[in-house]
Design a protein around this motif. Structure first.
Motif, PDB file in Angstrom:
ATOM      1  N   LYS A 179      28.894  46.426   8.009  1.00  0.00           N
ATOM      2  CA  LYS A 179      29.257  45.920   9.340  1.00  0.00           C
ATOM      3  C   LYS A 179      28.654  44.528   9.464  1.00  0.00           C
ATOM      4  N   TYR A 180      28.908  43.862  10.584  1.00  0.00           N
ATOM      5  CA  TYR A 180      28.242  42.573  10.782  1.00  0.00           C
ATOM      6  C   TYR A 180      27.866  42.405  12.246  1.00  0.00           C
ATOM      7  N   SER A 181      26.565  42.506  12.519  1.00  0.00           N
ATOM      8  CA  SER A 181      26.064  42.333  13.884  1.00  0.00           C
ATOM      9  C   SER A 181      25.262  41.046  13.977  1.00  0.00           C
ATOM     10  N   GLN A 182      25.319  40.431  15.141  1.00  0.00           N
ATOM     11  CA  GLN A 182      24.490  39.255  15.415  1.00  0.00           C
ATOM     12  C   GLN A 182      23.809  39.493  16.756  1.00  0.00           C
ATOM     13  N   ILE A 183      22.512  39.207  16.808  1.00  0.00           N
ATOM     14  CA  ILE A 183      21.752  39.534  18.013  1.00  0.00           C
ATOM     15  C   ILE A 183      20.914  38.337  18.462  1.00  0.00           C
ATOM     16  N   VAL A 238      23.735  40.484  23.140  1.00  0.00           N
ATOM     17  CA  VAL A 238      23.190  39.398  23.971  1.00  0.00           C
ATOM     18  C   VAL A 238      22.571  39.980  25.242  1.00  0.00           C
ATOM     19  N   ASP A 239      21.790  39.161  25.941  1.00  0.00           N
ATOM     20  CA  ASP A 239      21.335  39.554  27.269  1.00  0.00           C
ATOM     21  C   ASP A 239      22.576  39.807  28.126  1.00  0.00           C
ATOM     22  N   PRO A 240      22.523  40.807  29.010  1.00  0.00           N
ATOM     23  CA  PRO A 240      23.735  41.169  29.774  1.00  0.00           C
ATOM     24  C   PRO A 240      24.393  39.988  30.487  1.00  0.00           C
ATOM     25  N   GLN A 241      23.599  39.023  30.954  1.00  0.00           N
ATOM     26  CA  GLN A 241      24.223  37.914  31.698  1.00  0.00           C
ATOM     27  C   GLN A 241      25.030  36.975  30.800  1.00  0.00           C
ATOM     28  N   TYR A 242      24.927  37.140  29.474  1.00  0.00           N
ATOM     29  CA  TYR A 242      25.716  36.305  28.560  1.00  0.00           C
ATOM     30  C   TYR A 242      26.872  37.072  27.920  1.00  0.00           C
ATOM     31  N   GLN A 243      27.115  38.250  28.446  1.00  0.00           N
ATOM     32  CA  GLN A 243      28.195  39.067  27.894  1.00  0.00           C
ATOM     33  C   GLN A 243      29.538  38.326  27.936  1.00  0.00           C
ATOM     34  N   SER A 244      29.774  37.616  29.031  1.00  0.00           N
ATOM     35  CA  SER A 244      31.097  37.002  29.211  1.00  0.00           C
ATOM     36  C   SER A 244      31.290  35.763  28.334  1.00  0.00           C
ATOM     37  N   THR A 245      30.207  35.175  27.828  1.00  0.00           N
ATOM     38  CA  THR A 245      30.365  33.964  27.006  1.00  0.00           C
ATOM     39  C   THR A 245      30.093  34.218  25.517  1.00  0.00           C
ATOM     40  N   ALA A 246      29.737  35.452  25.178  1.00  0.00           N
ATOM     41  CA  ALA A 246      29.367  35.733  23.775  1.00  0.00           C
ATOM     42  C   ALA A 246      30.510  35.402  22.821  1.00  0.00           C
ATOM     43  N   VAL A 286      26.573  44.656  24.360  1.00  0.00           N
ATOM     44  CA  VAL A 286      27.168  44.593  23.021  1.00  0.00           C
ATOM     45  C   VAL A 286      28.649  44.253  23.160  1.00  0.00           C
ATOM     46  N   VAL A 287      29.018  43.107  22.610  1.00  0.00           N
ATOM     47  CA  VAL A 287      30.405  42.651  22.673  1.00  0.00           C
ATOM     48  C   VAL A 287      31.045  42.935  21.315  1.00  0.00           C
ATOM     49  N   SER A 288      32.160  43.659  21.344  1.00  0.00           N
ATOM     50  CA  SER A 288      32.739  44.158  20.089  1.00  0.00           C
ATOM     51  C   SER A 288      33.860  43.273  19.575  1.00  0.00           C
ATOM     52  N   ASP A 289      33.880  43.155  18.262  1.00  0.00           N
ATOM     53  CA  ASP A 289      34.911  42.410  17.560  1.00  0.00           C
ATOM     54  C   ASP A 289      35.125  43.162  16.252  1.00  0.00           C
ATOM     55  N   SER A 290      35.996  42.675  15.391  1.00  0.00           N
ATOM     56  CA  SER A 290      36.134  43.362  14.107  1.00  0.00           C
ATOM     57  C   SER A 290      36.715  42.419  13.063  1.00  0.00           C
ATOM     58  N   TRP A 291      36.533  42.788  11.807  1.00  0.00           N
ATOM     59  CA  TRP A 291      37.131  42.057  10.685  1.00  0.00           C
ATOM     60  C   TRP A 291      37.570  43.077   9.641  1.00  0.00           C
ATOM     61  N   ARG A 292      38.851  43.091   9.348  1.00  0.00           N
ATOM     62  CA  ARG A 292      39.436  44.035   8.381  1.00  0.00           C
ATOM     63  C   ARG A 292      38.903  45.452   8.597  1.00  0.00           C
ATOM     64  N   GLY A 293      38.822  45.859   9.850  1.00  0.00           N
ATOM     65  CA  GLY A 293      38.417  47.230  10.163  1.00  0.00           C
ATOM     66  C   GLY A 293      36.919  47.459  10.199  1.00  0.00           C
ATOM     67  N   LYS A 294      36.129  46.436   9.823  1.00  0.00           N
ATOM     68  CA  LYS A 294      34.672  46.592   9.907  1.00  0.00           C
ATOM     69  C   LYS A 294      34.192  46.124  11.277  1.00  0.00           C
ATOM     70  N   THR A 295      33.146  46.799  11.765  1.00  0.00           N
ATOM     71  CA  THR A 295      32.583  46.412  13.057  1.00  0.00           C
ATOM     72  C   THR A 295      31.921  45.046  12.959  1.00  0.00           C
ATOM     73  N   VAL A 296      32.288  44.173  13.876  1.00  0.00           N
ATOM     74  CA  VAL A 296      31.587  42.895  14.058  1.00  0.00           C
ATOM     75  C   VAL A 296      31.157  42.904  15.514  1.00  0.00           C
ATOM     76  N   ASP A 297      29.866  42.758  15.790  1.00  0.00           N
ATOM     77  CA  ASP A 297      29.488  42.749  17.210  1.00  0.00           C
ATOM     78  C   ASP A 297      28.359  41.779  17.508  1.00  0.00           C
ATOM     79  N   TYR A 298      28.264  41.462  18.791  1.00  0.00           N
ATOM     80  CA  TYR A 298      27.356  40.422  19.267  1.00  0.00           C
ATOM     81  C   TYR A 298      26.463  41.033  20.341  1.00  0.00           C
TER      82      TYR A 298
END
Ligand code: ZN
Length: 599
Positions: free
Chosen positions: A328-332, A294-302, A280-292
């Protein structure tokens, strides 16, 4: 929902092989019969026509057979809230569930409730009361669960029903569409772990009416509910569902129970779950959780793939004047997905090959991945916040999501990038139009899955662009703001979009909505011009088949150049064959048709 590459390919094939088959279909459209008899009686009344042979009416190969009328589902009962408690049997590919539904009669008093519940084993059905649950009788035919209530309930009374069940998605007959290739709702990927290099995953896909393959509900887009899902999984797995993770608890048997709660109401087809070994790669927008996810091997390019998401959320929030409304906004990214991507509220699912890219692949990445990301995000206003009430009105979801691919390209990458989106998308519709021409909003279709075509998406996006050009940018986004604000958290039909535009602009737009949304086909123009006596004679002919598609009203700007001076002329084409006389003191060096780029 967004097509996968495979889905797009199958449509191209349809274009090549569809047309000849169409011509020999025996199921002739009703309009054909009516038109034939009208022509025949006109011929009989005319003495000249009696001796002349009557040309048979040629039915174009793109005219679909007549299909049954598909109204919106009648709402007898509202599903207000759904609480699920689920665990999974990987070996049997089954879900063991308990559903607690909060229900209320919509208007008329009810002593029954009919739920969609496809392919379940029903263990028991109980009315939950203050002191003690009451067992209810029910009928079940493996698709509909008809529950007899203990008495009549009025629209001011809510009641709770608890259903224990086993969902068996693999025992359902398979169906699907070009955009969504299967409809069993709940999918186990590599459930026994026998496939090397493929992770074990569970994910769901609701649209159109497949979530009732894993929980009992009223599986129609004109329902709207809050929800809470408790998922019990082996401790090594991550889970994802709509809304916020409100608790995560280790159990004594080595499992863990995650509870996801969505406090804002959404249609049942937007409910989702996923289970697997995700980074799970974490990001945010105006304080809301945004996360991605992915399979662990794509963590670095998410982030290289998804990283513009917060900027998109800001762009659309400002453009629409409606802030991204969800929690929140998650993408999987999941394996073996049945579509390109799906706009489950706050938890968008992607076929992994679209968004899982190696560092090397990212160098060559085209707009495809980001267009899918922006498409699903825009659905969080058009589709999730305001939802088409029936599949007949699907363009109210998909045309907007499609058009967002243009809007984001225009904003982020400039006019040329947007023009490329426009050109490709128009081409995809025109390809499909060779074998099929339907109204965008169509109340007659054979299967709701047929709505997921290049009309609802690509033509719809182009129609919205024409609407934007017609009313102007400020009015376009003000109208969308009005539409979203007035209809938030409800389901809509086409007339509500038209009314929003009419209220803002002051113009009766029936002509626009009728010809572009409710009639089939598109204009095919021949434009010629000549110059004589201080005038340009501009002739516009509409060459499309006017028996089965309309003669269009087309406001168009013509720009003429003379002496390096440009002059704009605004004309409105309304006839099949029309000549406009434009003043010009000398022969023009250039006459540009549609110089405003409306079409
Ligand atoms: Zn979509």
């Amino acid at each position: 929902m967004k097509y996968s590459v495979l889905g797009a390919l199958s449509l191209v094939l349809t274009c090549h092989f569809g047309a000849p088959a169409q011509a020999v279909k025996s199921n002739k459209p009703a309009t054909n019969k009516a038109a034939t008899s009208k022509k025949a009686s006109a011929a009989a009344a005319s003495p000249a026509a009696q001796s002349a042979p009557v040309a048979p009416l040629v039915v174009p190969s793109w005219l679909p057979p007549s299909n049954p009328v598909q109204p919106s589902a009648t709402i007898l009962t509202d599903v207000l809230d759904t609480k699920l408690d689920v665990r999974f049997d990987w070996a049997k590919q089954q879900l063991l569930g308990t559903a607690l539904l909060t229900l209320r009669p919509h208007f008329y008093t009810q002593n029954q409730v009919v739920l969609d519940a496809k392919g379940f084993d029903i263990k028991n059905v109980r009315l939950v009361t203050g002191n003690k649950d009451k067992t209810l009788t029910y009928g079940y035919d493996k698709r509909k669960l008809t529950i007899n209530l203990d008495r009549q309930y009025t629209r001011s009374e809510t009641y709770l029903i608890r259903i224990s069940y086993v969902a068996k998605p693999n025992e359902l007959p398979a169906n699907g569409s070009a955009a969504i290739t299967s409809d069993k709702g709940l999918y186990f990927v590599n459930p026994l772990g026998t496939e090397k290099n493929k992770p074990k995953q569970i994910w769901t896909q609701g649209e159109t009416e497949a979530n009732s393959c894993w929980f009992p509900t009223i599986d129609k887009p004109n329902q709207r509910m809050t929800q809470e899902i408790a998922m019990t999984v082996e401790a090594q797995y991550k889970t994802l569902s709509n809304g916020l993770l409100i608790s995560s608890k280790k159990n004594s048997d080595g499992t863990r129970t995650d509870v996801w709660k969505q406090s804002l109401p959404a249609a049942p087809y937007l409910t989702m779950m996923a289970v697997g070994n995700f980074a799970v790669v974490s990001d945010s927008w105006r304080g809301k959780t945004v996360d991605y996810y992915v399979d662990p091997q794509y963590q670095s390019t998410a982030k290289a793939v998804f990283g513009n998401t917060p900027e998109m959320m800001e762009f659309y929030s400002q453009k629409l004047g409606v802030d991204f409304p969800w929690e929140k906004y998650s993408q999987i990214a999941v394996h073996d997905f049945v579509s390109g991507a799906m706009e489950n509220t706050t938890a968008v699912t992607f076929e992994q090959s679209i968004v899982q890219r190696s560092a090397r692949d990212i160098q060559d990445m085209t707009y495809d991945a980001e267009s899918t990301i922006t498409h699903e995000l825009f659905h969080h206003w058009f589709g999730d916040y305001v939802t088409s009430e029936s599949w007949a009105n699907l363009p109210l979801n998909e045309s907007f999501a499609d058009y967002s691919e243009f809007l984001w390209a225009e904003h982020k990458y400039g006019a040329d990038a947007a023009a490329l989106v426009q050109q490709k998308s128009l081409g995809q519709y025109l390809d499909e139009a060779r074998s099929k021409r339907e109204p965008l909003v169509r109340y007659q279709y054979a299967s709701q899955e047929d709505m997921f075509d290049r009309h609802s998406y690509n033509k719809g996006g182009r129609v919205l662009h024409m609407l934007r050009k017609h009313v102007g940018d400020e009015a376009f986004f003000a109208s969308l703001n009005r539409y979203l604000t007035q209809h938030k958290y409800t389901s809509v039909e086409l007339s509500e979009l038209r009314t929003a535009f009419e209220d803002v602009t002051g113009e009766d737009l029936m002509w626009f909505f009728d010809q572009w949304f409710l009639q089939r086909g598109h204009p095919e123009l021949r434009v010629t011009h000549s110059y004589a006596g201080g005038q340009i004679a501009l002739r516009v002919q509409q060459l499309q088949d006017s028996t089965f598609s309309p003669i269009y009203r087309l406001p168009i700007t013509i720009t003429t150049w003379a002496n390096n001076q440009a002059t704009d002329h605004r004309i409105v084409v309304t006839k099949a064959n029309q000549t406009f006389h434009l003043p010009a003191s000398q022969r023009p060096a250039l006459v540009k048709f549609d110089s405003g780029g409306n079409y």
